[in-house]
Design a protein around this motif. Structure first.
Motif, PDB file in Angstrom:
ATOM      1  N   LEU A   1      -6.448  -1.923 -15.751  1.00  0.00           N
ATOM      2  CA  LEU A   1      -6.143  -0.925 -14.326  1.00  0.00           C
ATOM      3  C   LEU A   1      -7.134   0.561 -14.122  1.00  0.00           C
ATOM      4  CD1 LEU A   1      -2.320  -1.658 -13.814  1.00  0.00           C
ATOM      5  CD2 LEU A   1      -4.276  -2.951 -12.599  1.00  0.00           C
ATOM      6  N   HIS A   2      -7.280   1.150 -15.328  1.00  0.00           N
ATOM      7  CA  HIS A   2      -7.456   2.153 -15.213  1.00  0.00           C
ATOM      8  C   HIS A   2      -9.628   1.828 -15.538  1.00  0.00           C
ATOM      9  CE1 HIS A   2      -5.096   5.510 -15.753  1.00  0.00           C
ATOM     10  NE2 HIS A   2      -4.692   4.261 -17.161  1.00  0.00           N
ATOM     11  N   HIS A   3     -10.084   0.443 -16.392  1.00  0.00           N
ATOM     12  CA  HIS A   3     -11.297   0.022 -16.329  1.00  0.00           C
ATOM     13  C   HIS A   3     -12.248  -0.259 -15.049  1.00  0.00           C
ATOM     14  CE1 HIS A   3     -14.063  -1.391 -18.275  1.00  0.00           C
ATOM     15  NE2 HIS A   3     -14.751  -2.424 -17.294  1.00  0.00           N
ATOM     16  N   ILE A   4     -10.928  -0.952 -14.469  1.00  0.00           N
ATOM     17  CA  ILE A   4     -11.375  -1.059 -12.952  1.00  0.00           C
ATOM     18  C   ILE A   4     -10.967   0.206 -11.278  1.00  0.00           C
ATOM     19  CG2 ILE A   4     -10.797  -3.480 -13.534  1.00  0.00           C
ATOM     20  CD1 ILE A   4      -9.052  -4.120 -11.606  1.00  0.00           C
TER      21      ILE A   4
ATOM     22  N   TYR B   1      -8.416   1.922 -10.976  1.00  0.00           N
ATOM     23  CA  TYR B   1      -6.926   2.600 -10.651  1.00  0.00           C
ATOM     24  C   TYR B   1      -7.228   3.766 -11.123  1.00  0.00           C
ATOM     25  CZ  TYR B   1      -5.055  -1.652  -9.009  1.00  0.00           C
ATOM     26  OH  TYR B   1      -5.143  -2.160  -7.474  1.00  0.00           O
ATOM     27  N   LYS B   2      -6.295   5.094 -10.707  1.00  0.00           N
ATOM     28  CA  LYS B   2      -6.132   6.508 -10.891  1.00  0.00           C
ATOM     29  C   LYS B   2      -4.863   6.334 -11.368  1.00  0.00           C
ATOM     30  CE  LYS B   2     -10.246   8.150 -10.542  1.00  0.00           C
ATOM     31  NZ  LYS B   2     -12.013   6.465 -10.154  1.00  0.00           N
ATOM     32  N   GLY B   3      -4.044   7.808 -11.738  1.00  0.00           N
ATOM     33  CA  GLY B   3      -2.646   7.884 -11.346  1.00  0.00           C
ATOM     34  C   GLY B   3      -2.115   7.953 -13.415  1.00  0.00           C
ATOM     35  N   ASP B   4      -0.776   8.342 -13.030  1.00  0.00           N
ATOM     36  CA  ASP B   4      -0.234   7.471 -14.846  1.00  0.00           C
ATOM     37  C   ASP B   4       0.603   6.240 -14.521  1.00  0.00           C
ATOM     38  OD1 ASP B   4       1.948   8.178 -12.627  1.00  0.00           O
ATOM     39  OD2 ASP B   4       2.814   9.173 -13.204  1.00  0.00           O
ATOM     40  N   ASP B   5       0.946   5.569 -15.753  1.00  0.00           N
ATOM     41  CA  ASP B   5       1.008   4.746 -15.665  1.00  0.00           C
ATOM     42  C   ASP B   5       2.150   3.950 -14.393  1.00  0.00           C
ATOM     43  OD1 ASP B   5      -0.534   3.836 -17.565  1.00  0.00           O
ATOM     44  OD2 ASP B   5       1.333   4.173 -19.796  1.00  0.00           O
ATOM     45  N   LYS B   6       3.321   3.999 -13.706  1.00  0.00           N
ATOM     46  CA  LYS B   6       4.245   4.568 -13.297  1.00  0.00           C
ATOM     47  C   LYS B   6       2.844   3.940 -12.554  1.00  0.00           C
ATOM     48  CE  LYS B   6       8.404   4.936 -10.635  1.00  0.00           C
ATOM     49  NZ  LYS B   6       9.567   6.227 -10.630  1.00  0.00           N
ATOM     50  N   THR B   7       2.124   4.820 -11.936  1.00  0.00           N
ATOM     51  CA  THR B   7       1.600   5.042 -10.004  1.00  0.00           C
ATOM     52  C   THR B   7       0.952   4.178 -10.548  1.00  0.00           C
ATOM     53  OG1 THR B   7       2.166   7.370 -10.410  1.00  0.00           O
ATOM     54  CG2 THR B   7      -0.103   6.028  -9.075  1.00  0.00           C
ATOM     55  N   ILE B   8      -0.020   3.657 -10.947  1.00  0.00           N
ATOM     56  CA  ILE B   8      -1.018   2.730 -11.466  1.00  0.00           C
ATOM     57  C   ILE B   8      -0.679   1.242 -10.818  1.00  0.00           C
ATOM     58  CG2 ILE B   8      -3.021   4.011 -12.047  1.00  0.00           C
ATOM     59  CD1 ILE B   8      -2.628   2.253 -15.289  1.00  0.00           C
ATOM     60  N   LEU B   9       0.084   0.901 -11.791  1.00  0.00           N
ATOM     61  CA  LEU B   9       1.364   0.027 -11.958  1.00  0.00           C
ATOM     62  C   LEU B   9       1.781  -0.934 -10.510  1.00  0.00           C
ATOM     63  CD1 LEU B   9       2.860  -0.215 -15.512  1.00  0.00           C
ATOM     64  CD2 LEU B   9       1.101  -2.055 -14.143  1.00  0.00           C
ATOM     65  N   THR B  10       2.244   0.718 -10.239  1.00  0.00           N
ATOM     66  CA  THR B  10       2.850   0.425  -8.896  1.00  0.00           C
ATOM     67  C   THR B  10       2.430  -0.085  -8.264  1.00  0.00           C
ATOM     68  OG1 THR B  10       5.195   2.138  -9.345  1.00  0.00           O
ATOM     69  CG2 THR B  10       4.583   1.203  -6.855  1.00  0.00           C
ATOM     70  N   GLN B  11       1.152   0.436  -7.595  1.00  0.00           N
ATOM     71  CA  GLN B  11      -0.234   0.404  -7.091  1.00  0.00           C
ATOM     72  C   GLN B  11      -1.049  -1.051  -7.165  1.00  0.00           C
ATOM     73  OE1 GLN B  11      -0.575   2.649  -4.396  1.00  0.00           O
ATOM     74  NE2 GLN B  11      -1.979   0.215  -3.390  1.00  0.00           N
ATOM     75  N   ALA B  12      -0.625  -1.315  -8.341  1.00  0.00           N
ATOM     76  CA  ALA B  12      -1.443  -3.252  -8.671  1.00  0.00           C
ATOM     77  C   ALA B  12      -0.685  -3.814  -8.092  1.00  0.00           C
ATOM     78  CB  ALA B  12      -1.619  -3.031  -9.801  1.00  0.00           C
ATOM     79  N   ALA B  13       0.972  -3.503  -7.959  1.00  0.00           N
ATOM     80  CA  ALA B  13       1.896  -4.792  -8.126  1.00  0.00           C
ATOM     81  C   ALA B  13       1.457  -4.673  -6.813  1.00  0.00           C
ATOM     82  CB  ALA B  13       3.559  -4.065  -8.507  1.00  0.00           C
ATOM     83  N   LYS B  14       1.197  -3.560  -5.446  1.00  0.00           N
ATOM     84  CA  LYS B  14       1.224  -4.058  -4.317  1.00  0.00           C
ATOM     85  C   LYS B  14       0.045  -4.744  -3.946  1.00  0.00           C
ATOM     86  CE  LYS B  14       4.084   0.126  -3.299  1.00  0.00           C
ATOM     87  NZ  LYS B  14       4.663   1.722  -2.811  1.00  0.00           N
ATOM     88  N   ASP B  15      -1.558  -3.992  -4.176  1.00  0.00           N
ATOM     89  CA  ASP B  15      -2.157  -4.414  -3.966  1.00  0.00           C
ATOM     90  C   ASP B  15      -2.675  -6.348  -4.561  1.00  0.00           C
ATOM     91  OD1 ASP B  15      -2.582  -2.489  -3.355  1.00  0.00           O
ATOM     92  OD2 ASP B  15      -4.234  -1.699  -5.034  1.00  0.00           O
ATOM     93  N   ASP B  16      -2.036  -6.420  -5.165  1.00  0.00           N
ATOM     94  CA  ASP B  16      -2.944  -8.510  -5.872  1.00  0.00           C
ATOM     95  C   ASP B  16      -1.429  -8.618  -7.468  1.00  0.00           C
ATOM     96  OD1 ASP B  16      -3.860 -10.211  -7.011  1.00  0.00           O
ATOM     97  OD2 ASP B  16      -6.112  -9.043  -7.472  1.00  0.00           O
ATOM     98  N   ARG B  17      -0.537  -9.178  -6.926  1.00  0.00           N
ATOM     99  CA  ARG B  17       0.281  -9.302  -7.583  1.00  0.00           C
ATOM    100  C   ARG B  17       0.187 -10.393  -8.625  1.00  0.00           C
ATOM    101  NH1 ARG B  17       6.302  -9.727  -7.157  1.00  0.00           N
ATOM    102  NH2 ARG B  17       6.517 -10.351  -9.156  1.00  0.00           N
ATOM    103  N   GLN B  18      -0.896 -11.566  -8.126  1.00  0.00           N
ATOM    104  CA  GLN B  18      -1.618 -12.776  -9.675  1.00  0.00           C
ATOM    105  C   GLN B  18      -2.780 -11.333 -10.109  1.00  0.00           C
ATOM    106  OE1 GLN B  18      -4.318 -15.389  -8.623  1.00  0.00           O
ATOM    107  NE2 GLN B  18      -4.058 -16.047  -9.772  1.00  0.00           N
ATOM    108  N   LEU B  19      -2.838  -9.985  -9.739  1.00  0.00           N
ATOM    109  CA  LEU B  19      -3.771  -9.556 -11.334  1.00  0.00           C
ATOM    110  C   LEU B  19      -2.248  -8.487 -12.065  1.00  0.00           C
ATOM    111  CD1 LEU B  19      -5.367  -7.887 -12.980  1.00  0.00           C
ATOM    112  CD2 LEU B  19      -5.546  -6.517 -11.103  1.00  0.00           C
ATOM    113  N   PHE B  20      -1.377  -8.289 -11.267  1.00  0.00           N
ATOM    114  CA  PHE B  20      -0.247  -7.477 -12.068  1.00  0.00           C
ATOM    115  C   PHE B  20       0.369  -8.289 -12.796  1.00  0.00           C
ATOM    116  CE2 PHE B  20       5.069  -6.728 -12.353  1.00  0.00           C
ATOM    117  CZ  PHE B  20       4.293  -4.824 -12.872  1.00  0.00           C
TER     118      PHE B  20
END
Length: 424
Positions: free
Chosen positions: A73-76, A78-97
């Motif tokens: 997620l950092h590589h593509i 996403y910025k922030g702490d782990d909880k922030t970027i995981l929460t956002q990724a789950a909303k943006d792209d559930r398959q990727l998450f």
């Protein structure tokens, strides 16, 4: 030199779930979206390990990497702490998450290809970490697998650890699940058979010929001991995404479905001419569909102390009377396989991995075994401690909605730290 085989099983991780990520894997697709039971899954895997230990076999363990993984997620961007970027990724792209949460490292047969010391030009055991390029959730394991292999097999006098092949489907490599070694004895020079997939119209062929050729070169396999055999296209189309779904070899015995390879009869004849005492056990009385559903050929075939062989089978072989009858014919036939041990690995099976998927076979001399990091070799005390950690830190149940819950991520971190603390 006395050489025996050690089995290194992947400990099933605390985020074990059914997301249906593996195209071509019938069981994975069938159970997608169902609730999983990580604690039960890990204990089932540990009990299988204990069964082999009780037979007097050497049993090792690979530890699962931390999941969900956040580096991608950092590589593509996403910025922030782990909880922030995981929460956002789950909303943006559930398959990727879902890919980030996979516990698929449990299937250690895909961790690497192992070239035995008698087969390599430099006399060392070679490990070529698999790139697992076909599936993102598997490819995310490649770096941590390489690092763990370096930790466990760090003595360069006995072992050589190779980086995964370049990423991309041109070099798609899925490890020992597509490699068989046939030899008169573990300590003798063997025939290394690399099984590769050709293009078919249903599912992707995950093992490329050029990848297998590169693995053989890296492992310094003697050229006259290296064969490349195409997997049967129909087997791939029916769900045999790896060779070990339709064939397993141990020393001089090959147990295979009659439709495992292209031009199978010719290859069997050639092996017979190459290996003294070769015994092919070819099964033609069950269909490919029955083979894939029961995972009969994804059994572990092991040599016991008395030189007889045993099949470590998933309990699903008993669900089909025809398959179970086949098992009884095998152990009652004119071959060294005279024992069937049925194990419960239901949680792994539901995601498409049987007993053989859960382990990486490593032929080791006594000196090489002594050079292995002994923290990863199980004895009763270590096994009991791992069971205790699983009981205390693995979640009992995970539903698809649980994957996006921060509390689950925290519990996975706690489990990871408990494991590393145990390791020391």
């Amino acid at each position: 030199m006395i050489v025996s085989e050690a089995n290194f099983d992947g400990l099933i991780g605390p985020t074990h779930n059914y997301a249906g990520l593996s195209l071509g894997n019938v069981a994975s697709a069938l159970h997608a979206g169902q609730a999983s039971y990580p604690r039960q899954a890990a204990l089932q895997g540990l009990q299988k390990m204990k069964s082999l230990m009780d037979m007097g076999l050497t049993q090792g363990v690979f530890l699962p990497p931390l999941r969900p993984v956040t580096g991608l997620l950092h590589h593509i961007g996403y910025k922030g702490d782990d909880k922030t970027i995981l929460t956002q990724a789950a909303k943006d792209d559930r398959q990727l998450f879902n890919n980030l949460c996979s516990a698929s490292s449990m299937w250690a047969a895909n961790a690497a290809t192992v070239i035995a010391a008698p087969d390599s030009d430099d006399g060392r055991v070679h490990f070529i970490a698999a790139n697992l390029a076909t599936m993102l959730h598997r490819h995310l394991e490649a770096k941590t697998t390489y690092n763990q292999l370096n930790q466990i097999f760090s003595n360069s006098c006995f072992f050589a650890i190779h980086h995964p092949l370049p990423c991309g489907q041109h070099f798609s490599d899925e490890g020992a699940a597509n490699h068989m070694r046939i030899t008169s004895a573990h300590s003798n020079t063997g025939l290394n058979i690399f099984v590769y997939g050709e293009k078919n119209d249903v599912f992707p062929a995950r093992q490329k010929l050029r990848a297998s050729q590169a693995v053989a070169r890296l492992g310094e396999v003697k050229s006259d001991q290296t064969w490349f055999i195409p997997q049967n296209k129909e087997a791939i189309a029916k769900g045999a995404f790896h060779n070990d779904v339709v064939a397993v070899a141990n020393e001089y015995v090959l147990l295979a479905h009659a439709e495992a390879f292209e031009n199978q009869g010719e290859w069997i004849d050639r092996i017979s001419q190459k290996i003294d005492g070769f015994i092919p056990v070819i099964i033609d009385d069950i269909t490919l569909e029955q083979a894939v559903k029961s995972y009969l050929f994804n059994s572990q075939l092991v040599t016991l102390k008395d030189r007889t062989m045993a099949l470590i089978l998933p309990r699903e072989v008993k669900n089909d009377p025809a398959v179970w009858e086949t098992v009884n014919r095998i152990i009652g036939g004119n071959n060294p396989i005279n024992k069937a041990v049925v194990v419960d690995v239901r949680e792994s099976m539901s995601n498409g991995g049987g007993p053989a998927c859960l382990r990486l076979r490593v032929p080791l001399s006594k000196s090489a075994l002594a050079a292995v990091d002994q923290r990863y070799i199980l004895n009763n005390e270590r096994w009991e401690k791992l069971c205790e950690l699983v009981e205390n830190f693995w979640p009992e149940k995970i539903t698809p909605d649980d994957l996006v819950a921060p509390e689950l991520w925290k519990s996975a971190v706690r489990a990871h730290w408990a494991l590393t603390s145990w390791l020391g």
